[in-house]
Design a protein around this motif. Structure first.
Motif, PDB file in Angstrom:
ATOM      1  N   VAL A 179      40.568  42.323  25.837  1.00 23.73           N
ATOM      2  CA  VAL A 179      41.921  42.138  26.360  1.00 23.73           C
ATOM      3  C   VAL A 179      42.003  42.454  27.854  1.00 23.73           C
ATOM      4  CG1 VAL A 179      42.765  44.472  25.828  1.00 23.73           C
ATOM      5  CG2 VAL A 179      44.371  42.568  25.886  1.00 23.73           C
ATOM      6  N   ASP A 180      41.213  43.419  28.330  1.00 23.12           N
ATOM      7  CA  ASP A 180      41.274  43.783  29.746  1.00 23.12           C
ATOM      8  C   ASP A 180      40.683  42.693  30.629  1.00 23.12           C
ATOM      9  OD1 ASP A 180      42.445  46.259  29.159  1.00 23.12           O
ATOM     10  OD2 ASP A 180      40.496  47.165  28.762  1.00 23.12           O
ATOM     11  N   GLU A 181      39.592  42.080  30.184  1.00 23.72           N
ATOM     12  CA  GLU A 181      39.012  40.980  30.942  1.00 23.72           C
ATOM     13  C   GLU A 181      39.970  39.795  31.013  1.00 23.72           C
ATOM     14  OE1 GLU A 181      34.306  41.848  29.935  1.00 23.72           O
ATOM     15  OE2 GLU A 181      35.390  40.281  28.873  1.00 23.72           O
ATOM     16  N   ALA A 182      40.660  39.535  29.918  1.00 26.49           N
ATOM     17  CA  ALA A 182      41.628  38.445  29.919  1.00 26.49           C
ATOM     18  C   ALA A 182      42.779  38.739  30.876  1.00 26.49           C
ATOM     19  CB  ALA A 182      42.154  38.223  28.503  1.00 26.49           C
ATOM     20  N   LEU A 183      43.256  39.974  30.864  1.00 28.60           N
ATOM     21  CA  LEU A 183      44.356  40.369  31.742  1.00 28.60           C
ATOM     22  C   LEU A 183      43.975  40.183  33.209  1.00 28.60           C
ATOM     23  CD1 LEU A 183      47.151  41.807  32.005  1.00 28.60           C
ATOM     24  CD2 LEU A 183      45.885  43.965  32.044  1.00 28.60           C
ATOM     25  N   ARG A 184      42.793  40.547  33.571  1.00 28.99           N
ATOM     26  CA  ARG A 184      42.307  40.440  34.943  1.00 28.99           C
ATOM     27  C   ARG A 184      41.827  39.020  35.264  1.00 28.99           C
ATOM     28  NH1 ARG A 184      39.547  39.272  38.721  1.00 28.99           N
ATOM     29  NH2 ARG A 184      38.611  40.603  40.322  1.00 28.99           N
ATOM     30  N   GLY A 185      41.566  38.212  34.200  1.00 27.71           N
ATOM     31  CA  GLY A 185      40.976  36.902  34.411  1.00 27.71           C
ATOM     32  C   GLY A 185      39.495  36.981  34.698  1.00 27.71           C
ATOM     33  N   TYR A 186      38.861  38.075  34.282  1.00 25.93           N
ATOM     34  CA  TYR A 186      37.446  38.289  34.550  1.00 25.93           C
ATOM     35  C   TYR A 186      36.617  37.571  33.478  1.00 25.93           C
ATOM     36  CZ  TYR A 186      33.146  40.715  35.874  1.00 25.93           C
ATOM     37  OH  TYR A 186      31.866  41.012  36.284  1.00 25.93           O
ATOM     38  N   LEU A 187      36.699  36.269  33.499  1.00 28.04           N
ATOM     39  CA  LEU A 187      35.932  35.430  32.603  1.00 28.04           C
ATOM     40  C   LEU A 187      35.917  34.022  33.190  1.00 28.04           C
ATOM     41  CD1 LEU A 187      38.294  33.643  30.842  1.00 28.04           C
ATOM     42  CD2 LEU A 187      38.618  35.919  29.895  1.00 28.04           C
ATOM     43  N   THR A 188      34.875  33.302  32.907  1.00 24.60           N
ATOM     44  CA  THR A 188      34.787  31.922  33.365  1.00 24.60           C
ATOM     45  C   THR A 188      35.533  31.024  32.395  1.00 24.60           C
ATOM     46  OG1 THR A 188      32.637  32.331  34.379  1.00 24.60           O
ATOM     47  CG2 THR A 188      33.190  30.046  33.904  1.00 24.60           C
ATOM     48  N   LYS A 189      36.360  30.166  32.935  1.00 26.48           N
ATOM     49  CA  LYS A 189      37.071  29.224  32.077  1.00 26.48           C
ATOM     50  C   LYS A 189      36.061  28.302  31.397  1.00 26.48           C
ATOM     51  CE  LYS A 189      41.499  26.780  32.429  1.00 26.48           C
ATOM     52  NZ  LYS A 189      42.453  26.198  33.383  1.00 26.48           N
ATOM     53  N   TYR A 190      36.128  28.252  30.063  1.00 26.55           N
ATOM     54  CA  TYR A 190      35.220  27.438  29.249  1.00 26.55           C
ATOM     55  C   TYR A 190      33.784  27.972  29.261  1.00 26.55           C
ATOM     56  CZ  TYR A 190      39.225  24.347  29.788  1.00 26.55           C
ATOM     57  OH  TYR A 190      40.494  23.844  29.828  1.00 26.55           O
ATOM     58  N   ASP A 191      33.623  29.290  29.358  1.00 28.47           N
ATOM     59  CA  ASP A 191      32.305  29.857  29.096  1.00 28.47           C
ATOM     60  C   ASP A 191      32.306  30.333  27.653  1.00 28.47           C
ATOM     61  OD1 ASP A 191      33.875  32.137  29.132  1.00 28.47           O
ATOM     62  OD2 ASP A 191      32.502  33.309  30.356  1.00 28.47           O
ATOM     63  N   CYS A 192      31.582  31.382  27.341  1.00 25.60           N
ATOM     64  CA  CYS A 192      31.562  31.851  25.957  1.00 25.60           C
ATOM     65  C   CYS A 192      32.846  32.569  25.557  1.00 25.60           C
ATOM     66  CB  CYS A 192      30.336  32.714  25.696  1.00 25.60           C
ATOM     67  SG  CYS A 192      28.887  31.711  25.364  1.00 25.60           S
ATOM     68  N   SER A 193      33.801  32.654  26.484  1.00 24.66           N
ATOM     69  CA  SER A 193      35.142  33.057  26.059  1.00 24.66           C
ATOM     70  C   SER A 193      35.815  31.895  25.334  1.00 24.66           C
ATOM     71  CB  SER A 193      35.979  33.468  27.268  1.00 24.66           C
ATOM     72  OG  SER A 193      36.162  32.365  28.144  1.00 24.66           O
TER      73      SER A 193
ATOM     74  N   THR B 290      38.708  49.608  37.642  1.00 27.64           N
ATOM     75  CA  THR B 290      38.034  50.098  36.448  1.00 27.64           C
ATOM     76  C   THR B 290      38.730  49.580  35.199  1.00 27.64           C
ATOM     77  OG1 THR B 290      39.374  52.102  36.248  1.00 27.64           O
ATOM     78  CG2 THR B 290      37.427  52.209  37.694  1.00 27.64           C
ATOM     79  N   TYR B 291      38.025  49.641  34.070  1.00 31.41           N
ATOM     80  CA  TYR B 291      38.637  49.235  32.806  1.00 31.41           C
ATOM     81  C   TYR B 291      39.782  50.175  32.434  1.00 31.41           C
ATOM     82  CZ  TYR B 291      35.104  45.683  31.818  1.00 31.41           C
ATOM     83  OH  TYR B 291      34.324  44.550  31.859  1.00 31.41           O
ATOM     84  N   GLU B 292      39.642  51.444  32.783  1.00 30.45           N
ATOM     85  CA  GLU B 292      40.722  52.400  32.512  1.00 30.45           C
ATOM     86  C   GLU B 292      41.977  52.022  33.291  1.00 30.45           C
ATOM     87  OE1 GLU B 292      41.606  57.225  32.661  1.00 30.45           O
ATOM     88  OE2 GLU B 292      39.692  56.417  33.372  1.00 30.45           O
ATOM     89  N   GLU B 293      41.815  51.630  34.559  1.00 24.18           N
ATOM     90  CA  GLU B 293      42.953  51.194  35.358  1.00 24.18           C
ATOM     91  C   GLU B 293      43.572  49.928  34.779  1.00 24.18           C
ATOM     92  OE1 GLU B 293      41.561  52.866  39.776  1.00 24.18           O
ATOM     93  OE2 GLU B 293      41.081  50.807  39.150  1.00 24.18           O
ATOM     94  N   LEU B 294      42.726  49.011  34.307  1.00 19.54           N
ATOM     95  CA  LEU B 294      43.240  47.772  33.728  1.00 19.54           C
ATOM     96  C   LEU B 294      44.145  48.027  32.528  1.00 19.54           C
ATOM     97  CD1 LEU B 294      40.404  45.069  33.825  1.00 19.54           C
ATOM     98  CD2 LEU B 294      42.801  44.773  34.456  1.00 19.54           C
ATOM     99  N   SER B 295      43.758  48.990  31.696  1.00 20.81           N
ATOM    100  CA  SER B 295      44.608  49.332  30.548  1.00 20.81           C
ATOM    101  C   SER B 295      45.966  49.843  31.000  1.00 20.81           C
ATOM    102  CB  SER B 295      43.913  50.387  29.675  1.00 20.81           C
ATOM    103  OG  SER B 295      42.796  49.846  29.026  1.00 20.81           O
ATOM    104  N   VAL B 296      45.967  50.647  32.066  1.00 23.86           N
ATOM    105  CA  VAL B 296      47.230  51.167  32.593  1.00 23.86           C
ATOM    106  C   VAL B 296      48.089  50.015  33.125  1.00 23.86           C
ATOM    107  CG1 VAL B 296      48.278  52.628  34.358  1.00 23.86           C
ATOM    108  CG2 VAL B 296      46.245  53.415  33.128  1.00 23.86           C
ATOM    109  N   TYR B 297      47.488  49.122  33.917  1.00 27.43           N
ATOM    110  CA  TYR B 297      48.233  47.975  34.441  1.00 27.43           C
ATOM    111  C   TYR B 297      48.796  47.135  33.298  1.00 27.43           C
ATOM    112  CZ  TYR B 297      45.561  48.927  38.768  1.00 27.43           C
ATOM    113  OH  TYR B 297      45.006  49.508  39.871  1.00 27.43           O
ATOM    114  N   GLY B 298      47.961  46.901  32.288  1.00 30.54           N
ATOM    115  CA  GLY B 298      48.385  46.051  31.179  1.00 30.54           C
ATOM    116  C   GLY B 298      49.578  46.615  30.432  1.00 30.54           C
ATOM    117  N   ARG B 299      49.561  47.909  30.182  1.00 32.88           N
ATOM    118  CA  ARG B 299      50.668  48.525  29.450  1.00 32.88           C
ATOM    119  C   ARG B 299      51.949  48.521  30.280  1.00 32.88           C
ATOM    120  NH1 ARG B 299      48.784  50.810  24.885  1.00 32.88           N
ATOM    121  NH2 ARG B 299      46.529  51.105  24.756  1.00 32.88           N
ATOM    122  N   LEU B 300      51.838  48.816  31.561  1.00 26.14           N
ATOM    123  CA  LEU B 300      53.026  48.803  32.407  1.00 26.14           C
ATOM    124  C   LEU B 300      53.593  47.389  32.529  1.00 26.14           C
ATOM    125  CD1 LEU B 300      51.980  51.271  35.256  1.00 26.14           C
ATOM    126  CD2 LEU B 300      53.741  51.648  33.518  1.00 26.14           C
TER     127      LEU B 300
END
Length: 730
Positions: A518-532, A593-603
């Motif tokens: 979920v954190d990678e999706a929130l940040r967009g840290y994935l290639t569109k049409y890769d193994c995601s 960091t992933y910890e920061e991403l969780s905080v951003y996501g919840r807020l």
């Protein structure tokens, strides 16, 4: 004593599969009657399945529900037992979500839902209307074919309760319990002692306690028997309904069903004393006073005694300790059960997972391994449906069936390590060791030849050959080279999933599993049409932090000891060349960091914060270690890349929903995907606030690196569909 035996149930229904659903309903009623229960409660919309969505707008759906109800009423299913059955009903020009209360082959009353679930994953107001006439019961004309079959022309319809000779029973449907002024408050003052809550409630990490506290609170100060029934399983979409049907008496749980199970039908039975309810209410002065001036609620009289007199052989259900799973167990069992339902209902023969040796894909592998363990365990416990499904999917013959989870995994689970020149020996080894522990059919494939062919083609077309940044290339070249590898892996995964069964003389096809969190999706840290880009993703709504905790737990409790080493390794995409002075790391690539991403996501999602309010909140949260200027930089960095990459959420692989800050676009997080990535108004307001706090005006550099270039000339900062961020792991 007024003794009452009641039964509630977990049912694994499937949206629009009326044969399946009717069979489960009949089975649950039969089991309830066999143990002597006189009330049977089923889940919300159990005839159709809860997740029919726009199928509810089709007249066929409502008509088929009536046909199924007629079949139940024409048999002996409701003889001597009050059955609450959920289905959609059309009255005039309105469509309602209803509980149909049946007794002795007649419909006693139809209770339409008054408050609909319409947030998060729920859109009930799209298909149903609320019942607003609280002051009366109206007569509902039954459809002609139902009326003729039952010799019953009409039935009371609306808000009310059933008055038996010895007790009163009422429905309170799902969302109504959680409203500011729930119906059970008023119904209790009118003398209702038994409450029937038919629900369609999905699993979410750490959510069960909220639900159980609501049941306990409903009867703790008012008294009463609260029965709760829920769906359990994959109804056909992203949600897993997590059962946990229960019976609560005067604020104490006396019976509780499983939260995660492969069973299609589970009946939870309790024997209660209604005099205990009357005694509690009679001892509370304020209850007596409020009951004396209550608003009258309409009722339907049924001249029948459903309670049994005092009998020493009839033991009362005692209060019990509530069963809670740890978050790690929830991650193992929830997605594991969801995957099993998806596999057995989709017609597929198994799963294929690109296994990188990193934390995310290894978590998915462990969940599949857990699924295989659950299947073998349920077969050993005598579940014939699980056994039949496993024999079919695993292609067993000559009376054989799964008795070992690793042997079963070998039949239904492919894992593929797709390495390149940028991959390390460590991840390759970790993937192989984990595959051996789980039992999957493991392949080791090198993709360098395919990458080289594409780059040669590109060079032929353009006359140029891109280079990595460490070799002197630009950011654009570096990103393009990483995305080529990621997308090749997606193409190869789908090719193997469709053709490997043919190679091994197996029937059917395999489902490709995704492994972005979920954190990678929130940040967009994935290639569109890769193994995601897979068929389904069991961890797409689970945070990186929770996954790492799960890996440590699974290493000990699932028997996959290599997961401990995988969890300890720093997350890396391994899409750039490894050098003595350079190693690619996820958190460095992301700039957070992933910890920061969780905080951003919840807020952003749970607390509904825009950039400015997120900045204010984080100034309080991080103020001891960061200046306002540093906090502002972090918030701007997050919102820039969130908005640049938001378009990726429109094609995100359907994921198991487990986290309330999921950015999944299609059903849960409804926001646009074209943003002005510079957020000029909001960022300027943050700058002004920083200036007010310490006089240090923040300057935010506008770049388009690592997520695609910002459109020139004051345009909107968006990423072309062909670009994207590299993903951690394959």
């Amino acid at each position: 004593m007024r003794l009452l035996k009641v039964a509630t149930c977990n049912l694994n229904q499937w949206a629009m599969d009326f044969d399946c659903n009717l069979k489960h309903i009949k089975d649950s009623i039969t089991r309830a009657k066999e143990v002597g229960a006189v009330i049977r409660l089923g889940p919300e919309l159990e005839i159709t399945g809860y997740g029919c969505e726009d199928h509810f707008l089709e007249l066929d759906t409502v008509n088929h529900a009536w046909e199924c109800l007629k079949e139940i009423l024409l048999g002996d299913w409701t003889d001597g037992i009050l059955c609450s059955i959920g289905m959609p009903i059309i009255r005039g020009s309105e469509r309602y979500n209803c509980q149909v209360l049946c007794f002795n082959r007649k419909i006693v009353m139809i209770r339409p839902k008054m408050w609909l679930a319409n947030d998060g994953n729920y859109r009930e107001l799209r298909w149903f209307t609320t019942w607003k006439q609280k002051d009366q019961l109206v007569e509902f004309q039954l459809p002609p074919e139902i009326s003729e079959a039952l010799s019953q022309t009409s039935v009371p319809f609306g808000y009310g309760y059933i008055q038996f000779l010895d007790t009163a029973v009422a429905a309170e449907i799902c969302e109504e319990l959680f409203t500011p002024n729930p119906p059970h408050t008023e119904l209790a003052l009118n003398g209702v002692e038994v409450f029937l809550n038919a629900s369609g409630s999905h699993h979410q990490l750490r959510k069960l306690d909220l639900r159980l506290r609501a049941f306990i609170g409903a009867t703790h100060t008012r008294g009463g028997v609260y029965m709760y029934s829920n769906h359990q399983g994959c109804d056909g979409a992203r949600l897993y309904y997590d059962g946990c049907s229960c019976v609560v008496v005067n604020g104490e749980v006396v019976a509780q069903g499983s939260q995660f199970s492969l069973k299609d039908v589970e009946v939870v039975v309790a024997q209660v004393d209604l005099d205990a309810v009357a005694s509690l209410r009679g001892s509370i002065s304020s209850f007596q006073e409020q009951a004396s001036c209550k608003t009258k609620v309409s009722s339907v009289a049924v001249p029948y005694n459903i309670c049994k007199p005092f009998n020493l052989k009839m033991l009362l259900s005692s209060p019990q300790k509530i069963m809670y799973h740890s978050p790690e167990e929830e991650i193992a069992f929830g997605p594991g059960c969801w995957l099993w339902d998806y596999l057995r209902r989709s017609g597929a023969s198994g799963f294929l997972l690109p296994l990188s040796g990193g934390a995310d894909s290894s978590s998915v592998a462990a969940i599949v391994g857990c699924m295989c363990q659950l299947v073998v365990k349920e077969i050993a416990n005598g579940d014939e449906q699980v056994k039949a499904d496993a024999i079919r999917i695993g292609n067993y013959a000559d009376g054989k069936f799964p008795t070992d989870s690793k042997e079963f995994a070998k039949r239904i689970f492919y894992t593929v390590y797709m390495g390149s020149e940028n991959s390390s020996e460590a991840t390759k080894t970790r993937a192989k060791v984990l595959a051996d522990e789980i039992g999957s059919w493991h392949l080791d494939v090198c993709i360098d030849g395919v990458v080289s062919s594409l780059l040669s083609l590109f060079q032929t077309v353009t006359g140029k050959r891109p280079r990595y940044k460490v070799d002197g290339g630009s950011n654009v070249e570096n990103l393009g080279l990483q995305n080529i590898q990621a997308r090749i892996r997606m193409v190869l995964a789908f090719m193997l999933a469709s053709l490997l069964p043919w190679v091994h003389n197996k029937k059917g096809f395999y489902l490709v599993l995704g492994s972005s969190n979920v954190d990678e999706a929130l940040r967009g840290y994935l290639t569109k049409y890769d193994c995601s880009a897979a068929d389904i993703n069991p961890i797409g709504s689970i945070s990186k932090q929770d996954l790492r905790t799960f890996l440590r737990w699974a290493a000990n409790h699932l028997g996959y000891s290599s997961l401990a080493e995988i969890e300890a390794a720093p997350p890396t995409a391994e899409l750039e060349p490894i050098r003595s002075n350079y190693s690619q790391l996820d958190e460095v690539d992301m700039g957070m960091t992933y910890e920061e991403l969780s905080v951003y996501g919840r807020l952003r999602k749970i607390f509904r914060c825009g950039p400015v309010s997120m900045f204010k909140n984080l100034c309080y949260k991080w103020g001891a270690t960061l200046t306002p200027s540093e906090v502002a930089d972090k918030v701007k960095h997050f919102f820039k890349y969130y908005s640049i990459n938001r378009h990726k959420m429109t094609v995100l692989t359907p994921s198991y929903h487990a986290e309330s800050y999921s950015p999944e676009d299609n059903r849960f997080d409804l926001r646009q995907f074209l943003y002005n990535a510079r957020w000029p108004y909001q960022f300027r307001k943050m700058d002004e606030l920083v200036q007010e706090m310490n006089g240090d005006r923040v300057a935010f550099k506008e770049t388009g690196e690592d997520g695609g270039t910002a459109a020139g000339g004051g345009g909107m900062g968006v990423v072309a569909a062909a670009s994207g961020n590299p993903k951690a792991g394959f």
